[in-house]
Design a protein around this motif. Structure first.
Motif, PDB file in Angstrom:
ATOM      1  N   LEU A   5      -4.254  14.961  40.367  1.00 21.62           N
ATOM      2  CA  LEU A   5      -2.727  15.778  41.446  1.00 21.62           C
ATOM      3  C   LEU A   5      -2.318  16.603  40.671  1.00 21.62           C
ATOM      4  CD1 LEU A   5      -0.942  14.860  44.191  1.00 21.62           C
ATOM      5  CD2 LEU A   5       0.006  15.892  42.212  1.00 21.62           C
ATOM      6  N   ILE A   6      -1.936  17.654  39.780  1.00 24.53           N
ATOM      7  CA  ILE A   6      -0.950  18.426  39.384  1.00 24.53           C
ATOM      8  C   ILE A   6       0.121  18.910  39.441  1.00 24.53           C
ATOM      9  CG2 ILE A   6      -1.810  20.213  37.981  1.00 24.53           C
ATOM     10  CD1 ILE A   6      -4.257  19.533  37.537  1.00 24.53           C
ATOM     11  N   ILE A   7       0.771  19.158  39.242  1.00 31.03           N
ATOM     12  CA  ILE A   7       2.408  19.160  39.518  1.00 31.03           C
ATOM     13  C   ILE A   7       2.162  20.524  38.503  1.00 31.03           C
ATOM     14  CG2 ILE A   7       4.627  18.901  39.658  1.00 31.03           C
ATOM     15  CD1 ILE A   7       4.439  15.627  39.872  1.00 31.03           C
ATOM     16  N   GLY A   8       2.491  21.817  39.217  1.00 33.35           N
ATOM     17  CA  GLY A   8       2.568  23.138  38.747  1.00 33.35           C
ATOM     18  C   GLY A   8       1.546  24.238  38.803  1.00 33.35           C
ATOM     19  N   GLY A   9       2.034  24.985  38.918  1.00 36.70           N
ATOM     20  CA  GLY A   9       1.010  26.056  39.030  1.00 36.70           C
ATOM     21  C   GLY A   9       1.243  27.372  38.234  1.00 36.70           C
ATOM     22  N   GLY A  10       1.900  27.016  36.929  1.00 39.10           N
ATOM     23  CA  GLY A  10       1.158  27.869  35.732  1.00 39.10           C
ATOM     24  C   GLY A  10       0.101  27.884  35.200  1.00 39.10           C
ATOM     25  N   ILE A  11       0.658  28.050  33.873  1.00 39.03           N
ATOM     26  CA  ILE A  11      -0.889  28.698  33.343  1.00 39.03           C
ATOM     27  C   ILE A  11      -1.035  26.952  32.728  1.00 39.03           C
ATOM     28  CG2 ILE A  11       0.545  28.946  30.959  1.00 39.03           C
ATOM     29  CD1 ILE A  11      -3.483  29.520  31.810  1.00 39.03           C
ATOM     30  N   ALA A  12      -0.185  26.610  32.652  1.00 38.28           N
ATOM     31  CA  ALA A  12      -0.747  24.635  32.095  1.00 38.28           C
ATOM     32  C   ALA A  12      -1.523  23.307  32.694  1.00 38.28           C
ATOM     33  CB  ALA A  12       0.544  24.085  31.815  1.00 38.28           C
ATOM     34  N   GLY A  13      -0.942  24.045  34.073  1.00 38.30           N
ATOM     35  CA  GLY A  13      -1.262  23.730  35.613  1.00 38.30           C
ATOM     36  C   GLY A  13      -2.845  24.081  35.740  1.00 38.30           C
ATOM     37  N   LEU A  14      -3.073  25.116  35.899  1.00 39.62           N
ATOM     38  CA  LEU A  14      -4.060  25.696  36.817  1.00 39.62           C
ATOM     39  C   LEU A  14      -5.028  25.561  35.291  1.00 39.62           C
ATOM     40  CD1 LEU A  14      -2.814  29.078  37.895  1.00 39.62           C
ATOM     41  CD2 LEU A  14      -3.758  27.052  39.447  1.00 39.62           C
ATOM     42  N   SER A  15      -4.790  26.000  34.463  1.00 42.90           N
ATOM     43  CA  SER A  15      -6.331  26.195  33.083  1.00 42.90           C
ATOM     44  C   SER A  15      -6.278  24.516  33.458  1.00 42.90           C
ATOM     45  CB  SER A  15      -5.888  26.117  31.543  1.00 42.90           C
ATOM     46  OG  SER A  15      -4.350  25.435  31.642  1.00 42.90           O
ATOM     47  N   VAL A  28      -3.449  21.268  43.203  1.00 45.55           N
ATOM     48  CA  VAL A  28      -2.121  21.835  41.709  1.00 45.55           C
ATOM     49  C   VAL A  28      -1.454  21.453  43.266  1.00 45.55           C
ATOM     50  CG1 VAL A  28      -1.042  23.858  41.199  1.00 45.55           C
ATOM     51  CG2 VAL A  28      -4.092  22.843  40.673  1.00 45.55           C
ATOM     52  N   LEU A  29      -0.010  21.021  42.465  1.00 46.53           N
ATOM     53  CA  LEU A  29       1.330  21.667  43.810  1.00 46.53           C
ATOM     54  C   LEU A  29       2.418  22.506  43.330  1.00 46.53           C
ATOM     55  CD1 LEU A  29       1.820  18.280  45.131  1.00 46.53           C
ATOM     56  CD2 LEU A  29       0.300  19.700  45.995  1.00 46.53           C
ATOM     57  N   GLU A  30       2.314  23.919  43.823  1.00 45.62           N
ATOM     58  CA  GLU A  30       3.124  24.258  43.394  1.00 45.62           C
ATOM     59  C   GLU A  30       4.732  24.330  44.199  1.00 45.62           C
ATOM     60  OE1 GLU A  30       6.015  26.819  41.492  1.00 45.62           O
ATOM     61  OE2 GLU A  30       4.052  26.400  40.457  1.00 45.62           O
ATOM     62  N   ALA A  31       5.834  24.409  43.749  1.00 42.95           N
ATOM     63  CA  ALA A  31       6.945  24.214  44.067  1.00 42.95           C
ATOM     64  C   ALA A  31       7.177  26.445  44.683  1.00 42.95           C
ATOM     65  CB  ALA A  31       8.100  23.724  43.446  1.00 42.95           C
ATOM     66  N   GLU A  32       6.687  27.118  44.418  1.00 45.71           N
ATOM     67  CA  GLU A  32       7.308  28.039  45.002  1.00 45.71           C
ATOM     68  C   GLU A  32       6.142  28.817  45.180  1.00 45.71           C
ATOM     69  OE1 GLU A  32       9.739  28.897  44.072  1.00 45.71           O
ATOM     70  OE2 GLU A  32      10.745  27.972  42.174  1.00 45.71           O
ATOM     71  N   ASP A  33       6.738  30.137  45.925  1.00 46.96           N
ATOM     72  CA  ASP A  33       5.583  31.084  47.312  1.00 46.96           C
ATOM     73  C   ASP A  33       4.345  31.044  45.639  1.00 46.96           C
ATOM     74  OD1 ASP A  33       6.999  32.462  46.061  1.00 46.96           O
ATOM     75  OD2 ASP A  33       8.074  33.371  48.090  1.00 46.96           O
ATOM     76  N   ALA A  34       4.385  31.229  44.263  1.00 47.42           N
ATOM     77  CA  ALA A  34       3.559  31.939  44.124  1.00 47.42           C
ATOM     78  C   ALA A  34       3.366  31.579  42.907  1.00 47.42           C
ATOM     79  CB  ALA A  34       4.060  33.788  43.939  1.00 47.42           C
ATOM     80  N   LEU A  35       1.571  31.909  41.920  1.00 49.78           N
ATOM     81  CA  LEU A  35       1.562  30.891  41.166  1.00 49.78           C
ATOM     82  C   LEU A  35       2.260  31.650  39.893  1.00 49.78           C
ATOM     83  CD1 LEU A  35      -2.638  30.590  41.944  1.00 49.78           C
ATOM     84  CD2 LEU A  35      -0.421  28.750  42.056  1.00 49.78           C
ATOM     85  N   ALA A 143      -7.009  29.584  38.725  1.00 53.93           N
ATOM     86  CA  ALA A 143      -6.915  28.776  40.593  1.00 53.93           C
ATOM     87  C   ALA A 143      -8.528  29.464  40.609  1.00 53.93           C
ATOM     88  CB  ALA A 143      -5.750  29.834  40.774  1.00 53.93           C
ATOM     89  N   ARG A 144      -9.105  30.264  41.119  1.00 56.54           N
ATOM     90  CA  ARG A 144     -10.804  30.404  41.732  1.00 56.54           C
ATOM     91  C   ARG A 144     -11.739  29.546  41.017  1.00 56.54           C
ATOM     92  NH1 ARG A 144     -11.313  35.261  39.633  1.00 56.54           N
ATOM     93  NH2 ARG A 144     -10.327  36.116  41.917  1.00 56.54           N
ATOM     94  N   THR A 145     -12.218  29.313  39.426  1.00 58.08           N
ATOM     95  CA  THR A 145     -12.261  27.866  39.725  1.00 58.08           C
ATOM     96  C   THR A 145     -12.535  26.686  40.321  1.00 58.08           C
ATOM     97  OG1 THR A 145     -12.832  29.565  37.338  1.00 58.08           O
ATOM     98  CG2 THR A 145     -13.355  26.636  37.513  1.00 58.08           C
TER      99      THR A 145
END
Length: 357
Positions: A5-15, A28-35, A143-145
Motif C-alpha cells: 500500500l503506497i501513500i502518495g501519487g506523485g512520481i515517487a509513489g507511482l514509480s 496507491v492512495l493519493e489525497a488530491e483529486d489528480a496524480l 500508473a498504467r503499469t
C-alpha cells in the motif's frame, strides 16, 4: 489483503508502485483529486546526469537508459547553459566543474540566447546532454503499469488514520489492510510516519517559486537552452513558447499547497533581468512547489529499521523525476530482497538507517 500500500501519487509513489506491481498487489492512495498534484506537477522537468549530490548522480546514470528508450523515450534535447556575471568568476568556475560543463565564448552564448547582456555576463558554459522530461507521460505510464498488473490507483483518498495490528490498517474514506506500507507522501512523509507510530526522519519541505513570462522580445525561445545563474541564484527554461523563470529559492515551509512569495519572486526576476537585454515587462502567472529534503540532502529509500514493514520513499528534493527509474528499482530490490545493481556505498547513502533519529 494488499501486498504493497503506497501513500502518495506523485512520481515517487507511482514509480515505486510500477516496480512493486510485478511482485504483488499494489494500492496507491493519493489525497488530491489528480496524480502528481504537488511537487511532481510543478517540476522544472530537466534531466542532466551530473546534477545533484553523488548518490543522486549515481541514480541519474543508472536510470538514463530507461528515460532515453523506454516506451519510445521520455526525453527531448534541451541543453543547459551556465551564466555567470562579470563579478562571479569563482562561483561560475565551481558550478562549471560540478556540472561537467564546457566553457564557451560570449559570442557563442549570445548566438544561442540572443538576449544575454554582454556588458553584464562575463562567463558562459554549455552542456548539450540536458533534456526535457515528458513528466506527464512518465507519471501516466507508471500508473498504467500498476493497473495493468492488477493494482489500483485511487485519487481523493486522503489518509486519516494508520495503525499496526498483525498488519497495517489504513483509513482513507474506507479501511485498507496491507502487509507493507510505502510512505511516498512527499512533503508529508514525516507526518505519515508519525501517524503510523514511527518517528520522522527530519524531512524539510522547501518552497521554490516560478513565474511564466511572455517570450522576451518576441524571440522563438523553443530552441534556447535552459539557463542557470551561477550559484543557482535563478534559472530560466523555455516552456510552450513562454519562459519560466525561478529565483531558485529553497525556503523552509510547513507541508502545504504552496504558493509563490511575491517578494522572493521579484528578487529572483531582478537577478535574471540584470543579465539580459530584454526587461521583464509582464508576469503571466506564478506558482510554487515544495521540494523535500532529508538532513543530508539525498533520497531516503528502503525499510525502516524500527519496523521493516514500513518503507520510506522520500526526500526526492528537486531530483524526483530524473532519479525515478533507478530510485524505484532500488526501492523495489530492497523491499523484495533482490541484490541492488547500484554499488553498496551508494545504497548506503540512500537507505534510512543512515539517519539519526
Amino acid at each position: 489483503m494488499i501486498d504493497f500500500l503506497i501513500i502518495g501519487g506523485g512520481i515517487a509513489g507511482l514509480s515505486a508502485g510500477a516496480r512493486l506491481s510485478q511482485h504483488g498487489n499494489v494500492m496507491v492512495l493519493e489525497a488530491e483529486d489528480a496524480l502528481g498534484y504537488h511537487a511532481s506537477g510543478r517540476s522544472a522537468a530537466l534531466f542532466e546526469e551530473s546534477y545533484g549530490p553523488p548518490s543522486v548522480v549515481a541514480l541519474n546514470k543508472a536510470g538514463a537508459a530507461f528515460l532515453h528508450t523506454q516506451n519510445g523515450g521520455y526525453l527531448t534535447p534541451r541543453g543547459l547553459m551556465l551564466v555567470g556575471a562579470i563579478d562571479q568568476p569563482d562561483m561560475f568556475e565551481a558550478d562549471c566543474a560540478d556540472l561537467n560543463m564546457v566553457k564557451i565564448p560570449m559570442e557563442q552564448a549570445i548566438s544561442r540566447v540572443p538576449i544575454l547582456n554582454p556588458g553584464k555576463v562575463g562567463f558562459a558554459a554549455i552542456s548539450d546532454a540536458a533534456f526535457d522530461i515528458d513528466t506527464d507521460r512518465l507519471l501516466q505510464d507508471f500508473a498504467r503499469t500498476i493497473r495493468q498488473n492488477g493494482g489500483t490507483v485511487s485519487t481523493k483518498s486522503r489518509v486519516t488514520g494508520i495503525r499496526k495490528e498483525k498488519h497495517w490498517v489504513v483509513e482513507a474514506g474506507e479501511i485498507f489492510e496491507a502487509r507493507t506500507l510505502i510512505n511516498a507522501a512527499g512533503a508529508w512523509v514525516d507526518e505519515v510516519a508519525q501517524l503510523a507510530g514511527l518517528p520522522g526522519i527530519g524531512i524539510t519541505p522547501r518552497r521554490r517559486s516560478m513565474a511564466r513570462l511572455p517570450a522576451p522580445g518576441g524571440h522563438d525561445v523553443s530552441v534556447w537552452p535552459m539557463m542557470l545563474g551561477a550559484g543557482e541564484t535563478w534559472y530560466a527554461k523555455p516552456d510552450a513558447g513562454k519562459l519560466l523563470v525561478s529565483p531558485s529559492e529553497a525556503d523552509p515551509v510547513p507541508p502545504q499547497d504552496a504558493y509563490a512569495d511575491d517578494m522572493v519572486l521579484a528578487e529572483g526576476l531582478a537577478r535574471y533581468e540584470e543579465l539580459m537585454t530584454e526587461p521583464v515587462k509582464r508576469v503571466e502567472t506564478n506558482w510554487a512547489g515544495l521540494r523535500s529534503f532529508a538532513p543530508d540532502g539525498t533520497l531516503v529509500l528502503g525499510r525502516d529499521p524500527l519496523d521493516l514493514s514500513f518503507v520510506w520513499c522520500g526526500g526526492q528534493g528537486g531530483y524526483g523525476f530524473q532519479t525515478s527509474p533507478a530510485a524505484s528499482q532500488l526501492l523495489c530490490d530492497l523491499v523484495v530482497g533482490n541484490t541492488p545493481e547500484l554499488e553498496p556505498d551508494i545504497v548506503g547513502m540512500l537507505t534510512p538507517d543512515r539517519l539519526k533519529r
